[in-house]
Scaffold this motif. Structure first.
Motif, PDB file in Angstrom:
ATOM      1  N   VAL A 146       0.949  -1.368  -0.177  1.00 47.39           N
ATOM      2  CA  VAL A 146       0.028  -0.073   0.002  1.00 47.39           C
ATOM      3  C   VAL A 146       0.878   1.245   0.091  1.00 47.39           C
ATOM      4  O   VAL A 146       0.630   2.167  -0.769  1.00 47.39           O
ATOM      5  CB  VAL A 146      -1.081   0.148   1.167  1.00 47.39           C
ATOM      6  N   GLU A 265      -1.681   2.459   7.738  1.00 48.86           N
ATOM      7  CA  GLU A 265      -2.750   2.674   7.027  1.00 48.86           C
ATOM      8  C   GLU A 265      -2.713   3.641   5.888  1.00 48.86           C
ATOM      9  O   GLU A 265      -2.257   4.752   6.440  1.00 48.86           O
ATOM     10  CB  GLU A 265      -4.017   2.949   7.820  1.00 48.86           C
ATOM     11  N   MET A 315       1.933  -3.013   4.712  1.00 52.05           N
ATOM     12  CA  MET A 315       0.551  -3.415   4.391  1.00 52.05           C
ATOM     13  C   MET A 315       0.280  -3.563   2.869  1.00 52.05           C
ATOM     14  O   MET A 315       1.328  -3.040   2.089  1.00 52.05           O
ATOM     15  CB  MET A 315      -0.677  -2.538   4.893  1.00 52.05           C
ATOM     16  N   ARG A 317      -1.827  -4.130  -0.713  1.00 56.58           N
ATOM     17  CA  ARG A 317      -3.021  -3.710  -1.357  1.00 56.58           C
ATOM     18  C   ARG A 317      -4.076  -4.868  -1.524  1.00 56.58           C
ATOM     19  O   ARG A 317      -3.455  -5.982  -1.842  1.00 56.58           O
ATOM     20  CB  ARG A 317      -2.890  -3.253  -2.798  1.00 56.58           C
ATOM     21  N   GLU A 321      -7.623  -3.983   2.912  1.00 52.93           N
ATOM     22  CA  GLU A 321      -7.219  -2.576   2.681  1.00 52.93           C
ATOM     23  C   GLU A 321      -8.121  -1.884   2.824  1.00 52.93           C
ATOM     24  O   GLU A 321      -9.271  -1.793   2.366  1.00 52.93           O
ATOM     25  CB  GLU A 321      -6.278  -2.536   1.246  1.00 52.93           C
ATOM     26  N   ASP A 334     -10.555  -6.335  -0.439  1.00 55.04           N
ATOM     27  CA  ASP A 334      -9.784  -7.487  -0.241  1.00 55.04           C
ATOM     28  C   ASP A 334      -9.762  -8.496  -1.294  1.00 55.04           C
ATOM     29  O   ASP A 334     -10.780  -8.535  -1.905  1.00 55.04           O
ATOM     30  CB  ASP A 334     -10.535  -8.295   0.883  1.00 55.04           C
TER      31      ASP A 334
END
Length: 472
Positions: A146, A265, A315, A317, A321, A334
Motif C-alpha cells: 500500500v 494505514e 500493508m 493492497r 485494505e 480484499d
C-alpha cells in the motif's frame, strides 16, 4: 536462460499482472532497464513508473523501439501475441516470471512460501522481519505494498523470499533451501482433479527442500518433510502456558489474544492512523515469525511470544485494505476468492466493530470452475454476512460466456440468500440501500472488482478494467 543478476534490457508484456509486475520490480532492483506495456490497470502502471520502470498503458499493444535482451511475459499471454511473435523473429529470448523465479532460486538461498491462502501476507512480513534483523533480502510478492515508496527489491540480496504458487504446479519448478506451508485446502480445479491430487503436489514441493533446509508448517504436514529441520507451528485457541519454541522444533502459538502489531494505514498516498494487527492474519504472522526465527532472528528482539513489538509493517493492497469513506461507510477491499478466505474476512471485519456494527459484502466469484467445485462452501460462507451481493463470475483463464457467468452467480446468490448484481454499475445503489452510515462496505474477489473504487471514488483512481493479460 539469462542470468537475472546480469542486467540488460527487458520488455514486459502484461506488465501490470501480479507475477510480471513483481518480477519486473525485482529485475529493476538488480539493475535491469525495464520497459513494457499493458492493456489495462493504468493505476498499477503509474505506481511502477513512480519506481522508475518505463511501462505504459497501451490498449494497442505497441512494442519496443530498441531490441531488448529479454521478453518477460505472463503464462496467460499466448504464442500468437504480436510481441512474442516479433521476439521470435528477432531472436529475443523469452521467459515467463516463473522461468526467472526458478532460475533465481538456483542462484540465491531461498525461502519459498506456499499454501492455499496467505502467501503474500506471510512472505511480505517475513521480508520485513529479516530486513529488520539486518539481512539483505529481496522478495517476490504478488501483492503490491500500500505504501507507494516500499519495495521488495534489493540490488544484491543474500536471501530471497518468494511466493510459491501451486496453480499449474508452478511451485514444483522452484529449488528452495527452505519452505513455509501456510495451509492446504482444495482449490484450482482447473489444475487439480481433487484434494488428494493437490495434496500430492504440495508433498512433492516439500520434498524438494534439501535435508540441510528447514520446513515450517502445521503439525499435520510434518510427515512430508525430510530428516532435516522441521519447525512445527501448533495453534491454540488461547495463549498457551508455554509459548515460543521447544527443543523438538514445535512453536506453540495462541490465537486468543495478546497480539499487538502496529501497521500503517495508507489512503491514497497519505499516511493516516495506525491500524491494529488483526488486519493481518494471525496465522500469517505466526508462520512469518517462526520462519524468521528459524533463519536466526533473535526471538527476544522480536518479542514475538508475549509482547509483540510496535513495528511498522508493510500493508498490502487488496489485503483487508481500508480504501476510504463513501457516504459514511468505511470501504474495505480484499482479495478473498475462496470460501475459507471469505469466512476469515468476515471474522476479521467483525473484530473492528465498525460504528454501525453493520456490514455489506460485494463478492465477485473468480472462475466458473472454482465456483462450481466449491459451490456449497461459497453459499455457506456468504450466509454469514448480514448483507451480501454477488456479481457475475470473473472467468480468468476460462472460455465461459457472459451468460454462463451470470447464470452461475445468480444461482449462488439464490442459494446463499444474497442479492444478485448484474454488473458493477449496480453496486452503488445496492450499497446505498443495503447499508447505512457507520457500516463497512467490503469488496471481495480476485477479478476486476477493484474497479468498484472508480464508481465509489470517481476521479481518484481511473481504471478501464482488467484485460486478459492482466488477469490474476
Amino acid at each position: 536462460m539469462l542470468d537475472p543478476f546480469s542486467p540488460g534490457r527487458v520488455f514486459c508484456v502484461g506488465a501490470a499482472g501480479s507475477g510480471v509486475r513483481a518480477m519486473a520490480e525485482l529485475l529493476h532492483g538488480f539493475g535491469w532497464q525495464v520497459s513494457g506495456t499493458d492493456r489495462g490497470k493504468p493505476d498499477v502502471l503509474g505506481r511502477m513508473r513512480a519506481k522508475g520502470l518505463a511501462v505504459a498503458h497501451d490498449p494497442d499493444g505497441n512494442m519496443w523501439d530498441e531490441r531488448p535482451d529479454l521478453l518477460l511475459f505472463s503464462p496467460a499471454v499466448p504464442p500468437t501475441d504480436p510481441a512474442r511473435q516479433r521476439a521470435e523473429i528477432e531472436g529475443v529470448p523469452q521467459a515467463t516470471h516463473i522461468d526467472l523465479l526458478a532460475e533465481l532460486t538456483k542462484l540465491r538461498e531461498t525461502i519459498a512460501v506456499a499454501g492455499t491462502h496467505g502467501k503474500s501476507g506471510t512472505a511480505a512480513l517475513l521480508v520485513h522481519l529479516l530486513r529488520c534483523s539486518g539481512r539483505r533480502v529481496a522478495g517476490f510478492v504478488g501483492a503490491e505494498p500500500v505504501d507507494p515508496t516500499y519495495s521488495f527489491a534489493d540490488p544484491d540480496p543474500e536471501l530471497l523470499v518468494v511466493e510459491a504458487c501451486e496453480w499449474n504446479r508452478h511451485f514444483l519448478r522452484l529449488e528452495p533451501r527452505h519452505a513455509v506451508i501456510t495451509g492446504v485446502e482444495f482449490d484450482h480445479p482447473d489444475s487439480y482433479r481433487d484434494e488428494a491430487e493437490l495434496i500430492g503436489a504440495f508433498r512433492r514441493f516439500v520434498e524438494r527442500v534439501p535435508i540441510e533446509g528447514t520446513v515450517v508448517s502445521e503439525e499435520k504436514w510434518r510427515r512430508w518433510a525430510s530428516e532435516g529441520r522441521n519447525a512445527v507451528v501448533r495453534f491454540h485457541e488461547r495463549t498457551p502456558e508455554r509459548s515460543g519454541p521447544r527443543p523438538d522444533g514445535v512453536y506453540d502459538v495462541g490465537l486468543g489474544g495478546g497480539v499487538t502489531f502496529e501497521t500503517r494505514e495508507w489512503v491514497g498516498n497519505e499516511q493516516r492512523s495506525a491500524m491494529p494487527s488483526e488486519a493481518l492474519s494471525r496465522h500469517n504472522v505466526a508462520f512469518a515469525v517462526v520462519a524468521a526465527a528459524e533463519m536466526g532472528v533473535d526471538l527476544d528482539d522480536a518479542c514475538i511470544w508475549t509482547n509483540w513489538p510496535h513495528t511498522p509493517v508493510p500493508m498490502l493492497r487488496r489485503r483487508f485494505e481500508i480504501v476510504g469513506e463513501w457516504r459514511g461507510r468505511t470501504v474495505v477491499d480484499d482479495y478473498a476468492h475462496h470460501p475459507s478466505a471469505l469466512r476469515d474476512l468476515y471474522w476479521k471485519n467483525m473484530f473492528f466493530h465498525w460504528d454501525g456494527f453493520g456490514t455489506g459484502l460485494v463478492f465477485q466469484p473468480h472462475q466458473c470452475a472454482r465456483t462450481e467445485a466449491l459451490f456449497d462452501r461459497f453459499a455457506a460462507a456468504l450466509q454469514q454476512w448480514e448483507n451480501a451481493a454477488v456479481l457475475p463470475v470473473f472467468p480468468a483463464r476460462e472460455t465461459a460466456t457472459a451468460e454462463q457467468c451470470t447464470a452461475l452467480s445468480r444461482r449462488l446468490a439464490e442459494a446463499s440468500g444474497a442479492t444478485f448484481l448484474p454488473d458493477l454499475d449496480a453496486l452503488p445503489r445496492w450499497a446505498d440501500d443495503s447499508t447505512r452510515p457507520g457500516d463497512a462496505l467490503v469488496l471481495a474477489g480476485a477479478g476486476d472488482i477493484d474497479r468498484a473504487r472508480d464508481l465509489l471514488f470517481p476521479g481518484a483512481r481511473p481504471s478501464p478494467g482488467t484485460r486478459p493479460y492482466s488477469a490474476a
